[in-house]
Design a protein around this motif. Structure first.
Motif, PDB file in Angstrom:
ATOM      1  N   LEU A  18     -12.772  10.831  10.475  1.00  0.00           N
ATOM      2  CA  LEU A  18     -12.534  12.187   9.978  1.00  0.00           C
ATOM      3  C   LEU A  18     -11.888  13.064  11.054  1.00  0.00           C
ATOM      4  O   LEU A  18     -11.161  14.002  10.761  1.00  0.00           O
ATOM      5  CB  LEU A  18     -13.877  12.771   9.526  1.00  0.00           C
ATOM      6  CG  LEU A  18     -13.919  14.056   8.716  1.00  0.00           C
ATOM      7  CD1 LEU A  18     -12.889  14.071   7.605  1.00  0.00           C
ATOM      8  CD2 LEU A  18     -15.303  14.262   8.133  1.00  0.00           C
ATOM      9  N   ARG A  19     -12.169  12.743  12.315  1.00  0.00           N
ATOM     10  CA  ARG A  19     -11.608  13.589  13.370  1.00  0.00           C
ATOM     11  C   ARG A  19     -10.296  13.040  13.944  1.00  0.00           C
ATOM     12  O   ARG A  19      -9.859  13.463  15.016  1.00  0.00           O
ATOM     13  CB  ARG A  19     -12.633  13.889  14.459  1.00  0.00           C
ATOM     14  CG  ARG A  19     -13.342  12.702  15.068  1.00  0.00           C
ATOM     15  CD  ARG A  19     -14.337  13.172  16.120  1.00  0.00           C
ATOM     16  NE  ARG A  19     -13.719  14.042  17.111  1.00  0.00           N
ATOM     17  CZ  ARG A  19     -14.346  14.988  17.799  1.00  0.00           C
ATOM     18  NH1 ARG A  19     -15.609  15.218  17.601  1.00  0.00           N
ATOM     19  NH2 ARG A  19     -13.720  15.707  18.697  1.00  0.00           N
TER      20      ARG A  19
ATOM     21  N   PHE B   5     -17.621  16.615  13.783  1.00  0.00           N
ATOM     22  CA  PHE B   5     -16.777  17.347  14.728  1.00  0.00           C
ATOM     23  C   PHE B   5     -17.593  17.795  15.941  1.00  0.00           C
ATOM     24  O   PHE B   5     -18.723  17.350  16.116  1.00  0.00           O
ATOM     25  CB  PHE B   5     -16.124  18.541  13.999  1.00  0.00           C
ATOM     26  CG  PHE B   5     -15.202  18.118  12.888  1.00  0.00           C
ATOM     27  CD1 PHE B   5     -13.882  17.768  13.156  1.00  0.00           C
ATOM     28  CD2 PHE B   5     -15.662  18.004  11.580  1.00  0.00           C
ATOM     29  CE1 PHE B   5     -13.034  17.352  12.134  1.00  0.00           C
ATOM     30  CE2 PHE B   5     -14.813  17.583  10.558  1.00  0.00           C
ATOM     31  CZ  PHE B   5     -13.504  17.259  10.838  1.00  0.00           C
ATOM     32  N   ASP B   6     -17.008  18.657  16.746  1.00  0.00           N
ATOM     33  CA  ASP B   6     -17.682  19.112  17.967  1.00  0.00           C
ATOM     34  C   ASP B   6     -19.025  19.765  17.623  1.00  0.00           C
ATOM     35  O   ASP B   6     -19.083  20.677  16.798  1.00  0.00           O
ATOM     36  CB  ASP B   6     -16.768  20.123  18.694  1.00  0.00           C
ATOM     37  CG  ASP B   6     -17.239  20.366  20.110  1.00  0.00           C
ATOM     38  OD1 ASP B   6     -16.480  20.061  21.039  1.00  0.00           O
ATOM     39  OD2 ASP B   6     -18.385  20.858  20.284  1.00  0.00           O
ATOM     40  N   PRO B   7     -20.125  19.304  18.254  1.00  0.00           N
ATOM     41  CA  PRO B   7     -21.458  19.822  17.886  1.00  0.00           C
ATOM     42  C   PRO B   7     -21.641  21.299  18.221  1.00  0.00           C
ATOM     43  O   PRO B   7     -22.614  21.916  17.768  1.00  0.00           O
ATOM     44  CB  PRO B   7     -22.411  18.951  18.709  1.00  0.00           C
ATOM     45  CG  PRO B   7     -21.580  18.365  19.800  1.00  0.00           C
ATOM     46  CD  PRO B   7     -20.183  18.247  19.275  1.00  0.00           C
TER      47      PRO B   7
ATOM     48  N   LEU C 229     -10.471  22.502  13.006  1.00  0.00           N
ATOM     49  CA  LEU C 229     -11.675  22.025  13.694  1.00  0.00           C
ATOM     50  C   LEU C 229     -11.299  21.159  14.897  1.00  0.00           C
ATOM     51  O   LEU C 229     -11.915  21.256  15.961  1.00  0.00           O
ATOM     52  CB  LEU C 229     -12.554  21.231  12.719  1.00  0.00           C
ATOM     53  CG  LEU C 229     -13.327  22.081  11.708  1.00  0.00           C
ATOM     54  CD1 LEU C 229     -13.780  21.253  10.521  1.00  0.00           C
ATOM     55  CD2 LEU C 229     -14.534  22.720  12.382  1.00  0.00           C
ATOM     56  N   LEU C 230     -10.270  20.333  14.726  1.00  0.00           N
ATOM     57  CA  LEU C 230      -9.846  19.460  15.828  1.00  0.00           C
ATOM     58  C   LEU C 230      -9.182  20.274  16.933  1.00  0.00           C
ATOM     59  O   LEU C 230      -9.390  19.996  18.115  1.00  0.00           O
ATOM     60  CB  LEU C 230      -8.890  18.380  15.311  1.00  0.00           C
ATOM     61  CG  LEU C 230      -9.543  17.372  14.365  1.00  0.00           C
ATOM     62  CD1 LEU C 230      -8.497  16.499  13.692  1.00  0.00           C
ATOM     63  CD2 LEU C 230     -10.552  16.518  15.108  1.00  0.00           C
ATOM     64  N   ASN C 231      -8.392  21.287  16.552  1.00  0.00           N
ATOM     65  CA  ASN C 231      -7.793  22.160  17.569  1.00  0.00           C
ATOM     66  C   ASN C 231      -8.883  22.832  18.388  1.00  0.00           C
ATOM     67  O   ASN C 231      -8.808  22.881  19.616  1.00  0.00           O
ATOM     68  CB  ASN C 231      -6.939  23.255  16.904  1.00  0.00           C
ATOM     69  CG  ASN C 231      -5.624  22.715  16.385  1.00  0.00           C
ATOM     70  OD1 ASN C 231      -5.229  21.603  16.715  1.00  0.00           O
ATOM     71  ND2 ASN C 231      -4.950  23.496  15.571  1.00  0.00           N
ATOM     72  N   ILE C 232      -9.895  23.350  17.689  1.00  0.00           N
ATOM     73  CA  ILE C 232     -10.972  24.063  18.388  1.00  0.00           C
ATOM     74  C   ILE C 232     -11.717  23.111  19.327  1.00  0.00           C
ATOM     75  O   ILE C 232     -12.014  23.463  20.464  1.00  0.00           O
ATOM     76  CB  ILE C 232     -11.915  24.739  17.372  1.00  0.00           C
ATOM     77  CG1 ILE C 232     -11.176  25.926  16.725  1.00  0.00           C
ATOM     78  CG2 ILE C 232     -13.206  25.213  18.033  1.00  0.00           C
ATOM     79  CD1 ILE C 232     -11.861  26.527  15.538  1.00  0.00           C
ATOM     80  N   SER C 233     -11.971  21.882  18.850  1.00  0.00           N
ATOM     81  CA  SER C 233     -12.632  20.896  19.721  1.00  0.00           C
ATOM     82  C   SER C 233     -11.810  20.685  20.991  1.00  0.00           C
ATOM     83  O   SER C 233     -12.349  20.585  22.090  1.00  0.00           O
ATOM     84  CB  SER C 233     -12.782  19.558  19.004  1.00  0.00           C
ATOM     85  OG  SER C 233     -13.445  19.734  17.781  1.00  0.00           O
TER      86      SER C 233
END
Lengths: 159, 208
Positions: free
Chosen positions: A148-149, B131-133, B90-94
Motif C-alpha cells: 500500500l505504501r 503508513f508512518d505511525p 501520506l507517502l509524501n508526509i512520511s
C-alpha cells in the motif's frame, strides 16, 4: 580479448533483463507497455488503482480508450486534477498516446481506477489488465501488486 | 561604433520590457510569494486557538484544536477510499518526516477524513497502520467533520458515481501550524520535498 568483450556485452544486456524480471513488458505494434503495477487493498470495498507506462515507438498517434480486468467489475480511466487547490478525479474518456512519446499512468495524474473489486489485491501477487487501444487493439499486461505504501513500480519506468 | 549603439539600445529596450513585465506581474498579484501570502491570509480561521470543533482520533480519543496548541502541527484532509491522491500525500508526509529526523518528534501530524460515513476510527486505524505511525487519523459524526471542514475553510464535495457509490473532491493542501496555533504555511500536493521540509522547519521554529 574479443571473447571477453562479447561476454561483457552479454552481461550488460542480461542485467536489465534480470532487473525487469518482475515487471512484464509487452509490445504490440508500435506500442511498448511496461511497469504495470497496483497497490495492495484492504478487503474489496475500496477501489484499487492501476498504473502503467506506455511508449509509442511508431509514427502515428494512438489512444487508450479503456481497461478491463477480471479482478474488478468496473475498471475505469481517471485523472487526478487540481483546481484551486481542490483535488478531483474526473473520468477520462480516453488518453492520447502521441507518436514517439511515452505516457505514464502514475500517482497524481492519469490512473486506472478498479472499482467493484472481485477479490482483495495482495502484495506480491499479480493480475492481468487488458488495455484497449484505438489502433493497436487490446493488449494484456501482467500487473504487479505492491505494498500500500509503494510509490512507483519496482522496476522503474520504461526505457 | 554603430554596432555598439545597436547592442546598447537593445539592452536598454530589453530592460525596459523586463521592468514593465515585472510591474505588471506585481500589480496583478501573479508573483509566487504574493499568491502564497494571499492563500494564507485568505483563510478565515487561520488560528487553531479560535477554532471550535471536536473530533475522534483513530485511538478513540476526543480531540479539540486547543489540544494542539503548544506544539507545531501538520493537518491535511483526505479519505481512505481515495486510491490516488491520499496514498500519495501520506507517502509524501512520511518522506518529509524521515527527512526531518528527530525534529519530527516535535510535530503532531493529523489526517482529518472528509468521508465520516465510511471512515470510522477503526477503519482509519486499519488503513493508517500501513503508513508512518506518527500520523493520527481523525473522524467524527458528519456534523462534527463539517464543523472542522468549515473551520479550516477547506472545500469538500461529495461526488456520486454511476454505480450508486460516491467519491469525494477535497482540498489537497497540507496545513502547517506553529506552536502558538497560528497558521504558518500550506504545502501544495505537488511540492518538492526540498521546499516542503524547510516550511515544516519554519513552523517548528517560529514562536509566538
Amino acid at each position: 580479448m574479443l571473447k571477453s568483450l562479447l561476454a561483457g556485452m552479454g552481461l550488460a544486456v542480461m542485467l536489465p533483463a534480470v532487473a525487469l524480471a518482475d515487471c512484464a513488458e509487452v509490445s504490440q505494434g508500435q506500442l511498448l507497455i511496461s511497469a504495470a503495477w497496483s497497490r495492495a487493498t484492504i478487503g474489496t470495498a475500496r477501489p484499487a488503482v492501476f498504473y502503467v507506462t506506455i511508449r509509442n515507438n511508431g509514427s502515428t498517434d494512438d489512444r487508450l480508450t479503456g481497461i478491463e480486468t477480471p479482478v474488478a467489475g468496473m475498471p475505469m480511466l481517471h485523472e487526478t486534477v487540481m483546481t484551486d487547490g481542490v483535488a478531483s478525479m474526473p473520468h477520462a474518456s480516453d488518453i492520447s498516446i502521441p507518436a514517439g512519446q511515452t505516457v505514464s499512468l502514475a500517482p497524481g495524474g492519469y490512473h486506472g481506477m478498479l472499482m467493484d473489486l472481485e477479490e482483495e489485491l495482495k502484495d506480491g501477487e499479480s493480475f492481468p489488465v487488458t488495455l484497449k487501444f484505438e489502433n493497436a487493439g487490446p493488449v494484456s499486461v501482467e500487473t504487479a501488486v505492491l505494498p500500500l505504501r509503494a510509490r512507483e513500480a519496482a522496476c522503474g519506468d520504461a526505457p | 561604433m554603430r554596432r555598439r549603439t545597436l547592442i546598447l539600445s537593445s539592452v536598454g529596450l530589453l530592460s525596459a520590457l523586463g521592468f514593465m513585465l515585472a510591474v505588471g506581474a506585481w500589480r496583478s498579484g501573479d508573483l509566487p510569494w504574493q499568491q502564497e501570502a494571499a492563500l494564507v491570509s485568505g483563510i478565515r480561521a487561520a488560528d487553531l486557538g479560535s477554532m471550535s470543533w471536536q473530533l475522534t482520533s483513530h485511538d478513540n480519543e476526543r480531540v479539540s484544536p486547543q489540544d494542539w496548541v503548544g506544539e507545531a502541527s501538520l493537518v491535511f484532509f483526505g479519505f481512505t477510499w481515495c486510491p490516488d491522491v491520499c496514498p500519495m500525500t501520506l507517502l509524501n508526509i512520511s518522506e518529509w518526516l524521515d527527512k526531518l529526523g528527530p525534529e519530527a518528534d516535535r510535530l503532531a501530524v493529523h489526517l482529518v477524513t472528509v468521508d465520516p460515513e465510511r471512515d470510522s476510527p477503526e477503519v482509519l486505524a486499519d488503513y493508517l497502520s500501513n503508513f508512518d505511525p506518527r500520523i493520527t487519523g481523525l473522524t467524527g459524526t458528519p456534523d462534527e467533520v463539517a464543523r472542522a471542514v468549515e473551520a479550516f475553510d477547506v472545500t469538500v464535495r461529495r461526488v456520486p458515481r454511476k454505480d450508486g457509490d460516491y467519491t469525494m473532491d477535497h482540498t489537497a493542501g497540507v496545513f502547517l501550524f506553529r506552536p502558538d496555533g497560528r497558521l504558518s504555511s500550506i504545502i501544495d500536493l505537488h511540492e518538492d520535498p526540498q521546499f516542503a521540509v524547510p516550511k515544516i522547519r519554519q513552523a517548528l521554529e517560529r514562536e509566538g
